[in-house]
Design an enzyme around this catalytic site. Structure first.
Site, PDB file in Angstrom:
ATOM      1  N   ASP A  56      27.553  30.981  47.971  1.00 42.08           N
ATOM      2  CA  ASP A  56      28.534  29.915  48.051  1.00 42.08           C
ATOM      3  C   ASP A  56      29.800  30.556  48.596  1.00 42.08           C
ATOM      4  O   ASP A  56      29.958  31.772  48.552  1.00 42.08           O
ATOM      5  CB  ASP A  56      28.756  29.313  46.662  1.00 42.08           C
ATOM      6  CG  ASP A  56      29.830  28.253  46.653  1.00 42.08           C
ATOM      7  OD1 ASP A  56      29.801  27.374  47.528  1.00 42.08           O
ATOM      8  OD2 ASP A  56      30.711  28.326  45.778  1.00 42.08           O
ATOM      9  N   ASP A  81      33.767  29.377  48.485  1.00 42.33           N
ATOM     10  CA  ASP A  81      34.936  29.445  47.603  1.00 42.33           C
ATOM     11  C   ASP A  81      34.516  29.795  46.182  1.00 42.33           C
ATOM     12  O   ASP A  81      33.668  29.121  45.593  1.00 42.33           O
ATOM     13  CB  ASP A  81      35.659  28.096  47.582  1.00 42.33           C
ATOM     14  CG  ASP A  81      36.200  27.701  48.942  1.00 42.33           C
ATOM     15  OD1 ASP A  81      37.325  28.077  49.261  1.00 42.33           O
ATOM     16  OD2 ASP A  81      35.466  27.026  49.698  1.00 42.33           O
TER      17      ASP A  81
END
Length: 227
Positions: A7, A9
């Site tokens: 992922d 952020d």
């Protein structure tokens, strides 16, 4: 395991400081109470709508006024996307270790492509990233497994040969649904409503720091690569 997908952020890149800067500036511009940095941090993985809602809790998210504020937030972020943003501490060495073993790494994110690409470019990661899958690339985003399957396909691997690392339940749900080995990045931007019981996320592994993550990846990837 033959590849690592992250992922964006709160997992690969620590972007919270820039979001905090912009949201708090919006509060001051509007003469509103400044939202605490720690609270903003917990909403980063929920996206722009959730962060802007902290400033304008009285507005419906479909209200044209709210949507205008959201666009103003995105424009401000896009203009200064990496003022205080960097990889999480230890992540540079982790990526270098993967690359030294010729193990591809990539990103599956719900962040819009124009922002994701700008962020990678600002941090000189564009050429190093083997695959970037964003919402525009799929019909269903995480927690649906469609983005995970697409990322694996683009690096010519089966989904079950990939590790996925994330800091939100939807990351773990998407990875598990695709048959990937899932790692919960507990150092990331854990949403308030889910952070009290991390075992309930049903990740294959939980790590609290980037060095712990690297140790786990070495166990899964490097032993085989060195044989």
């Amino acid at each position: 395991m033959k590849a690592v997908l992250f992922d964006l952020d709160g997992t690969l890149i620590d972007t919270a400081a820039d979001f905090i800067r912009i949201i708090q500036h919006m509060c001051r511009e509007e003469g509103r109470e400044v939202v605490a940095a720690d609270l903003i941090r917990t909403q980063v993985s929920e996206g722009a709508r959730a962060m802007v809602k902290l400033v304008y809790p009285e507005l419906d998210v479909d209200d044209p006024i709210f949507l205008a504020h959201r666009q103003r937030f995105l424009d401000s972020y896009g203009a200064d996307i990496a003022v205080d943003t960097d990889l999480f501490s230890g992540m540079y060495s982790l990526l270098e270790a993967l690359e030294a073993q010729e193990i591809p790494w990539g990103i599956v994110t719900n962040k819009p492509r124009w922002l994701s690409e700008a962020l990678l470019q600002a941090l000189n990661l564009t050429a190093r990233c083997a695959v970037l899958v964003c919402p525009e690339d799929v019909t269903k985003t995480k927690p649906d497994p469609e983005p995970m399957y697409l990322a694996a396909k683009q690096i010519h691997l089966a989904a079950e040969d990939c590790i996925y690392v994330g800091d939100h339940p939807r990351d773990i749900d998407a990875g598990r649904a695709a048959g990937m080995y899932t790692i919960l990045a507990a150092y990331g931007y854990l949403p308030l409503q889910y952070k009290d019981d991390l075992t309930a996320w049903q990740a294959d592994c939980i790590v609290n720091t980037v060095p712990e993550l690297q140790q786990q990846l070495e166990a899964l990837l490097f032993a085989k690569a060195s044989v």
